[in-house]
Structures are given as structure tokens and as C-alpha cells.
Design a protein around this motif. Structure first.
Motif, mmCIF file in Angstrom:
data_model
loop_
_atom_site.group_PDB
_atom_site.id
_atom_site.type_symbol
_atom_site.label_atom_id
_atom_site.label_comp_id
_atom_site.label_asym_id
_atom_site.label_seq_id
_atom_site.Cartn_x
_atom_site.Cartn_y
_atom_site.Cartn_z
ATOM 1 N N LEU A 728 0.840 -1.199 0.000
ATOM 2 C CA LEU A 728 0.000 0.000 0.000
ATOM 3 C C LEU A 728 0.873 1.247 0.000
ATOM 4 N N HIS A 730 1.002 5.501 0.036
ATOM 5 C CA HIS A 730 0.170 6.639 0.424
ATOM 6 C C HIS A 730 1.007 7.910 0.454
ATOM 7 N N CYS A 766 -7.144 2.463 -3.891
ATOM 8 C CA CYS A 766 -7.827 1.706 -2.835
ATOM 9 C C CYS A 766 -9.313 2.053 -2.828
ATOM 10 N N GLU A 774 -4.209 11.768 2.867
ATOM 11 C CA GLU A 774 -3.271 11.063 2.006
ATOM 12 C C GLU A 774 -4.011 10.161 1.023
ATOM 13 N N ARG A 776 -4.331 6.967 -1.540
ATOM 14 C CA ARG A 776 -3.906 5.590 -1.305
ATOM 15 C C ARG A 776 -4.087 4.736 -2.566
ATOM 16 N N HIS A 778 -2.928 0.619 -4.003
ATOM 17 C CA HIS A 778 -2.345 -0.639 -3.539
ATOM 18 C C HIS A 778 -2.108 -1.609 -4.686
#
Length: 816
Positions: A728, A730, A766, A774, A776, A778
Motif C-alpha cells: 500500500l 500513500h 484503494c 493522504e 492511497r 495498492h
């Protein structure tokens, strides 16, 4: 002498630093600490520009490193971590891609820490200070004015820019040095107690000699004469007879004083109803106890899956197995998925093992955690109960580990790292400590079920409820038909409303599950479509009617609710969706308000979990409304009706485990009904009655559910057939985070062109694309070469000086 000689040969120590690098750091042991440094002890070491606390992992006689720094001090008299725990935590660090220091920080609960304060101490203000840089001169002047100053205070006064360079200049000239003030964050609490020093005959003579005016002194002496064999808390004596007479008695030598340690423990007992007496064991229970007991007797590692339908008496199996371990002088560790479940299980164990049970969880006061930890480590307490972090409890001579409700996702640590699963850590700890581990559940996780099928775990089944309890009847209500045919647009179907009235009128209890807290899912303006959204997370606020707030359930941000749309000025604000608070309000049209109790995160925080449960159990004919918190592990008497208000919540979540979770939740909550002589009934409301997960749950068919679920996962190489890693990324810059993770994906694809090491899914934004400001993204890796795959990812991202931060989550349970 031989032991000291061995340790003096080990001149270096490898140390794990919380918040430090992914490797152990080597420090030299000064001669004055050579007989004190041991693996498992904490030490104070210089690290970067400051001092910090680390844990000694191992000792060595030499090192290839040319320059090492010295250990500054060792605050522990005895190791905090045993050799077995050192081995476990280093395994955890390696498996879950965490730094060793972060792994040890997770293993040591709050209240057991060491604080290190650096004091800038004057050495010689008369030394030559000509040509000092400006900031160094400011430091010198402050030292002349104030004397020794804590480094943090000095840095705040001087400013952080160039501070350490100026400080180095002051130290190098011998004007000042660094003194460490090391304090443990908690100490044992003591109370002054007094006991009789004079003989009864002496006390009687003194009593006769006192004048009639010395009323309180005479009363005190008379009391001591009649309680001469007891210790008395001085504060209590002073309250009763006055501080002066007690001090006089001490001065005259009638009594002596000493400090006695007090055990600080959470006040749980008065918040709970007494647990039920143990009933007669079933044949299946006896068989399970027999097999677990044999493993305890043989003192060997063995993994059991205690698969019992709800109400089959799993807790009684735990208690009997614990008794077998206790009979051998061994300790017991019991894990529960939620803090909320700790009091109930504590009550059962405390009833069976009085004054032997410690509770460990983050909701305790620091002093309570400190005392529980020390008493477990010393062996004064032999049973530990708690949620996820209790897997590190220092139980001496561990003979049994129990993981209750092993399928629960709350065993997985989300933040901060390491991102471990306490269930799997418990299995590894049992392997290291050479003791059996029991994974209890009514609805096993797919991984645990598969391990049992493969023979890795031994399956122990409890297929029937304990005598006197029957499985409830389950009925499905199609809410689409309810709306179309009955024109019913409320949260309660006609059938559920009728059954609620009937249940309450008979004095029985009911439970209603809605897996969403708050009053409404969100607010919306029907005129312009505006929905208030958290700026930091990009998700809609949830409306909480109790305090008229809009609250983000991800970052905790909140704003006042409004009646007028801030975009278009419309007064026609609509409440969309439903939460537990709204259900509670609508329920008052069916049930008297004084009969309604709500249990969700908000209610538990405001009123206390145990208090809500106690009030619910004190009131026959009452209804408990709650989130999944009420579905787990509770054994409430006289619950005749369970209603699931919307079984579909969770099915639309973009996660391959969503069907498994809905199946588990519905099976668990259905099991709350009919645990006494009342058979009970479950009503499940759904807009998707044809969903396989719901259908299997209605029939309680775990085997058929997993036949279907495992077949689908095998085809797609999902766990348990392949391992999964979630990478992940971020960052506050959406372009940076996207570019970075695509770059990582290209590099990973280049390294393993043939897909022999891993298969990549993504990258993708995500499902919750922004949290706390933030963005994100993944990337998922499916692999059967876990350690190799993780090492490749870590090697790539460790060489990037990017603004983007990365999380590597091994065996993720959430893909949101």
C-alpha cells in the motif's frame, strides 16, 4: 565466577531499536556493564543525535564493524523478554516485514516503558569560549543563567535549526556534557501499613495508664489489642482514630510501619452478573477435553480446532483444559477478539480460578497494565486473558494457549506496524513454547478450516448445544417484497415488529443487529445533491443524532450537523441510510424506550461496555440494539428473538472475503438466540435472499459453504491456496503516489517475467482512496514464495528517496 567470565568475553550486543532500521545494531558493552547486559534486557543507547531505549537480542565476542558506540546504561535488573519470547518476536519481525524494534515495541504494553531525558550538564564555564558560533554562544549564556538544562527545553529556547551542531561545539570544548536521566514510566504502588509491636500485656498496661481524657488514644489501643495479629492501613486508622493518636503510637513503639505493595487491577467484578454454574459435560465436550489434556500432559506442540456450533459449550472446554494445565503447575493464555469480550470470559475464569487471572488490554490504566504484567512475569498470576496484544503476555511456564473466536478479523493488527495476526502468532508461540493451542470457533476462517482438512490442525467437533438449549428457528424476510406488497418502508418488517411485541410481552429478551453505527449513513440535499464529505479522507460523514454531529469514522474528524444546505441553501436536508441510533429511535414506536439498550462503539465509549450489558441483563423484556459487537461470543440468558435488520451490509465490499464474513456474522448473531430452555427465533431481513452466503448461514451449513468458497479460491489462487501480500502506497500528492506504485509494479514485473515467484493484481486506487489527507493506491501479490517476494519489494522501495510512504502487509484481511 565462570558465568561472569563468559559474559565478559562478549564485548558486543546486537540491539533492536524501536523506530530504528530494519536490522539489529551492534553496540559495545562498557566494562562496568559487562556482568549486567543479558539478552531480553532493555538498554539505553546513543542513536542518531539522541539516546533511546533498545532491547538486547544477542551477545557476541567480536564484530566486523570498525567503529561502534557504547551502551549507555541498562535499567533492567532482570530480562523483560524470555528466550522464547525473543525468538517469537524476531520471527514476527521477519515474517511480517517489520523492523525488529517495532516488533519489540508492539510486544511491550504501555505502562512498562522507560523514559530517557538528556540533560545538558555544565562541566566548566571558565574554559575558553572565544570564537563560538552564534547559536553555541546562546546555549552557553543559557547554561550560565539556568545551570543544567534538559535538552528538549534548550532546543525549544534556541530553535531546532543548527541546534545539534552548536551543541556539539559546546561539548567538544568541554564546556558541557550530556547526563542521562533514566526513569521507568511506572513503579509499584505501595501503601503504609502498621502492625502491633508491643505484646498484648504491654498494650493492656498502657491502656490502663492512659487518662480518661485521652479518648481517641484509648480507643486506638483498645482496637489494636483486639486486632493484634492483623496489619492495618495507616490511612484507615488515621481516619478512624485521628492522625495524632496514630503518630503517637508509632513514636511510643506500640506499632511499627512498613510499606506494602498494592495490586492495581481493573474493577470488573461489580459490573458483571455472576456466571452460570457449570453444567454436565456432553460426550463431545469430554472427548475434546480428553484430547487436549493428553497434549498438555505430553508437553508438546499441537494445534486443535475446537469447532462447535453456537451454544455448544466451548468455554467449558477451555476451563477444563486450563485446569489440566494448572494441575501441572503451568500457565494459560487466553485470547479474545475484542476488549468488550474480556469481562465476560474473565468472570468465567475468575470463578474457576480465583485470584489467579490477569487481564491485559489497552483500555486499562497504565498502573493496572504494569501490575498485571509484573505479576504474570513473576508467576504470582498464572492465567492471562486479553485481546490481540495479550499474545505477548509474559505467562511463566506456558502450558496452554486458547484463541477464542479465531476467525475474527480483529486479531489482525492494522496500525501501527507490525501488521501481525495474533491468531497466527499464538500458533507460533505454542510451537516455540512446546504447548498445545486451541483455536475455538463456530465459524472457522477459510485458512483454519483448510488446515484442519489437510491434517495440519486436529479437528475437535461440538455438533450439539449443551443440554437444555436448542438451535433457534431461522426465517428470511425479503425486504423487496415487504416494500412492494406491504408498502412498508421502515427498518422493521411486519413479521419482525410482531415478534418483537410478542417477545417483550412475555418478558423475554431480543437482540437487533445492524452493522452500522450512527443515526444515518449520510446527509444529502435532494435539491442539489450535496453530501458532506470529510476533506481529509474523501468519504461521507456519518450523522450522529445524540450529539448532533457529522463524524468521519476513519480519521475521527467531526463537524456540527446542519439544517440548511451550505451549497444551495435548501432547508430540505435528508437523512440517508440507517445507523444504530436511528434504529433505536424508530424502535420506540414498537417497544417502550426504557426497554431499549444500544451497544456500539459510541455507546461503549460513553457508558462503558460492561454497564450497558449489565443493564440489559437486569431488565427482562428488553431489547439490545447493536453492531457486530453484540454478535460475538456472548452467552445471554432468555434471548428469544434475534433480528438482523440488513443482512446485505458487507456483501458489496470489494473483498474476496466478503461472503465469508457475512456468513460468519449471520451464523454468530443467530447463535445468541435460544441459549436457555426457550428455543428462540432468528429473523433475517435482506434484499438479496438468493445470496449463497445468506442461504448457507440460514441453514447453518458450514461444510457446504466452505466447499463452495474453497473451490472458488483455489481457481483464483487466493488464500489458503496462495499467500497474499498487500503493498500500500500513500502520499498527499495524488500524482506522486500513482506514479510511484506503477513504477514499483513495472520493476516487480521485470524481475519475475515468468510469474514463478508471484502474481500481481493491480495496481489500483484503494476502495477508500483517501484517509487523513493522504491518497492511497495498492498492489496485491499472490505468491507461494512469501519471504522471497517480500524481500524483493523491500529491496526496491528501500532505494527510493520518494515522498511516497509504503506499507507491506503480509496476509492482509482488509483490502479497503
Amino acid at each position: 565466577m565462570g558465568i561472569i567470565h563468559i559474559f565478559m568475553k562478549n564485548r558486543y550486543a546486537e540491539i533492536a531499536i524501536p523506530g530504528g532500521p530494519d536490522i539489529l545494531l551492534t553496540y559495545e558493552i562498557p566494562g562496568w556493564l559487562s556482568d549486567k547486559i543479558r539478552p531480553g534486557k532493555r538498554v539505553v543507547v546513543p542513536f542518531r543525535k539522541t539516546h533511546t531505549v533498545g532491547v538486547v537480542i544477542k551477545l557476541r565476542p567480536d564484530t566486523p564493524i570498525e567503529r561502534t558506540r557504547y551502551i549507555s546504561d541498562c535499567p533492567d535488573d532482570t530480562p523483560v523478554f524470555s528466550p522464547a519470547m525473543l525468538k517469537l518476536i524476531m520471527w514476527l519481525s521477519d515474517y511480517y516485514a517489520s523492523s525488529p524494534g517495532d516488533a519489540f515495541r508492539a510486544a511491550l504494553p504501555g505502562g512498562i516503558g522507560v523514559d530517557v531525558e538528556r540533560i545538558i550538564a555544565i562541566r566548566n564555564l571558565e574554559l575558553d569560549n572565544a570564537g563560538l558560533p552564534k547559536k553555541a554562544a546562546i546555549i552557553l549564556e543559557l547554561l550560565r543563567q539556568h545551570g543544567d538544562i534538559p535538552e528538549k527545553t534548550l532546543k525549544k529556547k534556541v530553535g531546532s535549526s543548527g541546534f545539534y551542531a552548536a551543541l556539539d561545539e559546546i561539548i567538544s570544548r568541554g564546556i558541557a556534557g550530556i547526563r542521562l536521566d533514566i526513569k521507568k514510566t511506572r513503579k509499584p504502588r505501595t501503601v503504609a501499613v502498621v502492625s502491633t509491636a508491643a505484646s498484648p500485656a504491654e498494650l493492656a498496661r498502657e491502656l490502663d495508664s492512659l487518662s480518661t481524657n485521652a479518648v481517641k488514644q484509648k480507643a486506638l489501643l483498645d482496637y489494636l489489642l483486639n486486632h493484634s495479629e492483623e496489619e492495618h492501613i495507616r490511612r484507615e486508622l488515621s481516619k478512624k482514630f485521628g492522625a495524632g493518636p496514630v503518630k503517637s503510637a508509632l513514636d511510643k513503639g506500640w506499632i511499627i510501619q512498613k510499606d506494602r505493595e498494592i495490586y492495581r487491577r481493573p474493577n470488573i467484578a461489580d459490573k458483571l452478573s455472576p456466571p452460570p454454574p457449570p453444567g454436565e459435560l456432553t460426550k463431545a465436550q469430554n472427548n475434546a477435553i480428553k484430547k487436549i489434556s493428553k497434549s498438555i500432559k505430553n508437553k508438546g506442540f499441537h494445534s486443535f480446532v475446537l469447532w462447535g456450533i453456537t451454544g455448544s459449550g466451548k468455554t467449558e472446554v477451555y476451563l477444563n483444559a486450563a485446569q489440566k494445565a494448572k494441575n501441572k503447575g503451568e500457565g494459560v493464555l487466553v485470547l479474545v477478539p475484542e476488549i468488550a469480550l474480556t469481562p465476560q470470559l474473565w468472570g468465567r475464569f475468575e470463578q474457576r480460578f480465583p485470584e489467579q487471572v490477569a487481564v491485559l488490554h489497552s483500555g486499562l490504566r497504565p498502573g493496572e497494565r504494569f501490575d498485571a504484567w509484573r505479576k504474570l512475569a513473576s508467576g504470582e498470576l498464572t492465567i492471562a486473558i486479553g485481546p490481540r496484544s495479550a499474545v505477548f503476555a509474559p505467562v511463566k511456564n506456558l502450558g496452554l494457549i486458547v484463541v477464542d473466536e479465531e476467525h475474527e478479523t480483529s486479531y489482525k493488527q492494522e496500525e501501527p506496524p507490525p501488521y501481525y495476526n495474533a491468531r497466527d502468532v499464538a500458533v507460533m508461540r505454542a510451537s516455540i513454547e512446546k504447548c498445545p493451542v486451541v483455536l475455538g470457533t463456530a465459524t472457522p476462517s477459510a485458512e483454519t478450516y483448510y488446515n484442519a482438512l489437510e491434517g495440519k490442525y486436529e479437528l475437535l467437533e461440538l455438533p450439539e448445544r449443551i443440554p437444555g438449549a436448542e438451535l433457534p428457528g431461522v426465517r428470511i424476510v425479503d425486504m423487496v417484497e415487504e416494500r412492494e406488497e406491504n408498502k412498508n418502508y421502515t427498518a422493521f418488517s411486519r413479521l419482525l415488529s410482531e415478534k418483537l411485541v410478542e417477545t417483550i410481552s412475555k418478558g423475554h429478551r431480543a437482540m437487533l443487529l445492524l452493522n452500522r453505527r450512527g443515526f444515518s449513513s449520510y446527509l444529502q440535499c435532494p435539491d442539489c445533491g450535496y453530501i458532506p464529505t470529510c476533506e481529509a479522507c474523501g468519504v461521507g460523514y456519518t450523522y450522529h443524532r445524540v450529539d448532533a454531529k457529522l463524524r468521519c469514522h476513519y480519521c475521527g474528524a467531526e463537524i456540527p450537523a446542519f439544517d440548511t444546505c451550505p451549497e444551495c441553501g435548501s432547508k430540505d436536508i435528508k437523512y440517508r441510510g440507517m445507523g444504530t441510533q436511528r434504529i433505536e429511535k424508530e424502535l420506540t414506536e414498537i417497544v417502550p424506550p426504557e426497554r431499549i439498550f444500544r451497544l456500539d462503539t459510541d455507546a461503549a465509549r460513553t457508558h462503558g461496555y460492561a454497564k450497558v450489558i449489565k443493564e440489559f441483563l437486569k431488565n427482562p423484556g428488553s431489547v439490545l440494539v447493536g453492531t457486530q459487537m453484540i454478535a460475538k461470543g456472548h452467552d445471554f440468558p432468555d434471548v428469544a428473538l434475534v433480528g438482523v435488520l440488513n443482512a446485505d451490509i458487507g456483501l458489496i465490499i470489494p473483498d474476496f472475503r466478503s461472503g465469508e464474513r457475512i456468513f460468519q456474522l449471520l451464523t454468530q448473531v443467530s447463535g445468541r438466540a435460544g441459549r436457555s430452555k426457550i428455543r428462540g427465533e432468528v429473523i433475517i431481513q435482506t434484499y438479496r435472499p438468493d445470496s449463497p452466503a445468506i442461504d448457507f448461514a440460514v441453514n447453518g451449513d458450514v461444510v457446504s459453504f466452505f466447499e463452495s468458497e474453497l473451490a472458488a479460491r483455489k481457481e483464483l489462487f487466493y488464500p489458503p491456496f496462495g499467500r497474499m501480500v498487500r503493498v500500500l502506497a500513500h502520499c498527499q500528492d495524488p500524482g506522486e503516489v500513482r506514479n510511484s506504485i506503477f513504477r514499483l509494479t513495472r520493476e516487480l514485473a521485470r524481475i519475475d517475467r515468468d510469474g514463478n515467484k508471484y502474481r500481481l493484481l493491480g495496481p489500483a486506487s484503494c476502495p477508500i482512496s483517501k484517509i487523513r489527507g493522504e491518497y492511497r493506491w495498492h498492489l496485491l501479490m499472490k505468491t507461494n514464495r512469501l519471504k522471497t517476494s517480500v524481500k524483493i519489494v523491500k529491496r526496491i522501495i528501500s532505494n527510493w528517496g520518494s515522498k511516497v510512504s509504503y506499507k507491506i502487509v503480509v496476509d492482509p484481511l482488509s483490502l479497503l
